[in-house]
Design a protein around this motif. Structure first.
Motif, PDB file in Angstrom:
ATOM      1  N   GLN A  12       0.828  -1.205   0.000  1.00 49.52           N
ATOM      2  CA  GLN A  12       0.000   0.000   0.000  1.00 49.52           C
ATOM      3  C   GLN A  12       0.859   1.251   0.000  1.00 49.52           C
ATOM      4  OE1 GLN A  12      -2.613   0.699   3.517  1.00 49.52           O
ATOM      5  NE2 GLN A  12      -4.220   0.317   2.029  1.00 49.52           N
ATOM      6  N   ARG A  13       1.887   1.238   0.836  1.00 48.56           N
ATOM      7  CA  ARG A  13       2.775   2.402   0.891  1.00 48.56           C
ATOM      8  C   ARG A  13       3.442   2.634  -0.457  1.00 48.56           C
ATOM      9  NH1 ARG A  13       3.333   0.721   6.059  1.00 48.56           N
ATOM     10  NH2 ARG A  13       4.908  -0.865   5.594  1.00 48.56           N
ATOM     11  N   LEU A  15       2.554   1.528  -3.494  1.00 47.23           N
ATOM     12  CA  LEU A  15       1.611   1.840  -4.565  1.00 47.23           C
ATOM     13  C   LEU A  15       1.014   3.233  -4.393  1.00 47.23           C
ATOM     14  CD1 LEU A  15      -0.028  -1.662  -4.933  1.00 47.23           C
ATOM     15  CD2 LEU A  15       1.344  -0.467  -6.631  1.00 47.23           C
ATOM     16  N   ASN A  16       0.996   3.715  -3.171  1.00 47.43           N
ATOM     17  CA  ASN A  16       0.552   5.092  -2.955  1.00 47.43           C
ATOM     18  C   ASN A  16       1.523   6.062  -3.613  1.00 47.43           C
ATOM     19  OD1 ASN A  16      -1.891   5.617  -1.702  1.00 47.43           O
ATOM     20  ND2 ASN A  16      -1.118   5.017   0.294  1.00 47.43           N
ATOM     21  N   ASP A  18       3.776   5.167  -6.042  1.00 47.74           N
ATOM     22  CA  ASP A  18       3.852   4.880  -7.475  1.00 47.74           C
ATOM     23  C   ASP A  18       2.855   3.789  -7.844  1.00 47.74           C
ATOM     24  OD1 ASP A  18       4.425   4.384 -10.083  1.00 47.74           O
ATOM     25  OD2 ASP A  18       6.347   3.398  -9.692  1.00 47.74           O
ATOM     26  N   PRO A  19       1.691   4.206  -8.291  1.00 45.04           N
ATOM     27  CA  PRO A  19       0.601   3.273  -8.597  1.00 45.04           C
ATOM     28  C   PRO A  19       0.943   2.287  -9.707  1.00 45.04           C
ATOM     29  CG  PRO A  19      -0.187   5.527  -8.514  1.00 45.04           C
ATOM     30  CD  PRO A  19       1.298   5.592  -8.510  1.00 45.04           C
ATOM     31  N   SER A  55      -9.330  -0.839   2.217  1.00 48.08           N
ATOM     32  CA  SER A  55      -9.732   0.561   2.334  1.00 48.08           C
ATOM     33  C   SER A  55     -11.207   0.673   2.686  1.00 48.08           C
ATOM     34  CB  SER A  55      -9.466   1.292   1.020  1.00 48.08           C
ATOM     35  OG  SER A  55      -8.099   1.217   0.694  1.00 48.08           O
ATOM     36  N   PHE A 100      -4.471   5.661  -2.594  1.00 46.14           N
ATOM     37  CA  PHE A 100      -4.212   4.870  -3.787  1.00 46.14           C
ATOM     38  C   PHE A 100      -5.440   4.078  -4.216  1.00 46.14           C
ATOM     39  CE2 PHE A 100      -3.348   0.395  -4.810  1.00 46.14           C
ATOM     40  CZ  PHE A 100      -3.033   0.548  -6.148  1.00 46.14           C
ATOM     41  N   THR A 103      -8.255   5.710  -6.283  1.00 45.27           N
ATOM     42  CA  THR A 103      -8.065   6.261  -7.628  1.00 45.27           C
ATOM     43  C   THR A 103      -7.569   5.234  -8.633  1.00 45.27           C
ATOM     44  OG1 THR A 103      -5.847   6.965  -7.001  1.00 45.27           O
ATOM     45  CG2 THR A 103      -7.604   8.580  -6.778  1.00 45.27           C
ATOM     46  N   ASP A 104      -7.092   4.101  -8.142  1.00 49.71           N
ATOM     47  CA  ASP A 104      -6.547   3.114  -9.077  1.00 49.71           C
ATOM     48  C   ASP A 104      -7.630   2.551  -9.986  1.00 49.71           C
ATOM     49  OD1 ASP A 104      -4.159   1.201  -9.718  1.00 49.71           O
ATOM     50  OD2 ASP A 104      -5.951  -0.049  -9.568  1.00 49.71           O
TER      51      ASP A 104
ATOM     52  N   HIS B 105       0.841  10.244 -14.086  1.00 51.44           N
ATOM     53  CA  HIS B 105       2.138  10.208 -13.413  1.00 51.44           C
ATOM     54  C   HIS B 105       3.292  10.554 -14.333  1.00 51.44           C
ATOM     55  CE1 HIS B 105      -0.075   8.538 -10.113  1.00 51.44           C
ATOM     56  NE2 HIS B 105       1.000   8.643  -9.380  1.00 51.44           N
TER      57      HIS B 105
END
Lengths: 186, 186
Positions: A12-13, A15-16, A18-19, A55, A100, A103-104, B105
């Motif tokens: 999670q960290r 991907l937050n 860099d998705p 989430s 993240f 919005t993904d 991005h």
DNA sequence: CTCATTTGAGACAACCATGTCTCAACCCCG
DNA sequence: CGGGGTTGAGACATGGTTGTCTCAAATGAG
């Protein structure tokens, strides 16, 4: 040996930040091999869906707490307002960790998650309706709009903190104040 | 025969809907071949940077207009407020077309675009400062915060329209009203 | 009509991410 | 100490995307 939850947290960290991070990048961030990561999650999508679920779990938990307090508050405007404020502040706390998932595109394309999102949004709207009736929130705005505005301000705060325009500790106050009173002079 | 601007327009529409769309998908959406698309833009990144530039051009144009009107308005609170309102409404009009560029991005990682964004944000902040002094905007909020909040509300409106929670024609009014007065009861 | 230019279709190599598999090294529980 | 289970490293096939190239067809200006 990384727990499944440790993996999710580290993923999670990353991907937050860099998705588009690959499974290899996630594995490295977690500190495990790619093979082990795949032993936890069959596919990248499975990992993302799990993060989305996580989430929504948190959101639901916040709503549970708010609904409970709203019940106690009855129709007392002051107490209802306090419940809403606490809810929004809780969102601000969570927003950094869960941004993240909100919005993904893989997550947003998952039917089950989208449906659950709608259910939670409806529960939130019920709280909003009660607040409207108690005179805490404006009555001339669509019920669902409140949730969208709140979300928008979370996005704003997250970005402002990232850029360095505001201090992290100020985020809650700024969001809450701007949400309820706006940024125009009284 | 697609003009370079036609290509950019079609690409923008597609990428707004699906930011991960491939060059092949873009070419198909534009109605040209992949080869021809590559004759316009050397690489995918070049295309994205061009889209980002286009968005910033529009933003700059809106700021130009607003600054000009602000000059005419002098320190008249009513007129300054009108200038700001018009600017925000212009943003709402643009937000749908340019939303992609603001979140992609690749674009956000481009140093030149980021720098230019900062410059424009500063110009916007100057307008905000004038409005604060004229008593149009709250003075207890950080200068840069106003821009972030506006952006957040644009995100909110875009998403609300997409979901179908609000009508497109209501977006401007809702954003403006929520921005200036907040969603709390007066 | 003719010819220069532009275009589309497709082949092509290179790259990267995914998902699977194997095997040796490691750990720890008994 | 011994063995079952877990892990890491790496090979592997696969699929998708990118960017380049070629050549034939279409286009359009003169």
């Amino acid at each position: 040996m990384a727990d499944r939850d440790d993996v999710l947290g580290a993923a999670q960290r990353l991907l937050n930040a860099d998705p588009t991070a690959s499974m290899a990048a996630v594995a490295e961030a977690v500190g495990i091999s790619r093979a082990t990561l795949h032993r936890h999650f069959d596919s990248r999508e499975a990992l993302l869906v799990e993060l989305g679920t996580r989430s929504l779990d948190r959101w639901e938990q916040r709503l549970d707490e708010a609904e409970e307090q709203a019940l106690e508050a009855g129709e007392d405007p002051g107490r209802l307002r306090a419940v809403l404020e606490e809810l929004v502040l809780a969102y601000v706390d969570d927003s950094d960790a869960f941004a993240f998932a909100l919005t993904d595109h893989v997550i947003l394309a998952n039917a089950a998650l989208v449906e659950r999102t709608q259910v939670l949004a409806d529960r939130e709207a019920a709280l909003v309706a009660a607040a409207q009736e108690a005179g805490v929130l404006r009555r001339d705005l669509p019920l669902r709009w409140f949730g969208h505005v709140t979300y928008g301000l979370l996005v704003a705060a997250r970005e402002a903190v990232r850029i360095g325009d505001i201090a992290p500790r100020d985020a809650g106050r700024l969001v809450l104040s701007s949400l309820l009173a706006g940024v125009g002079a009284p």
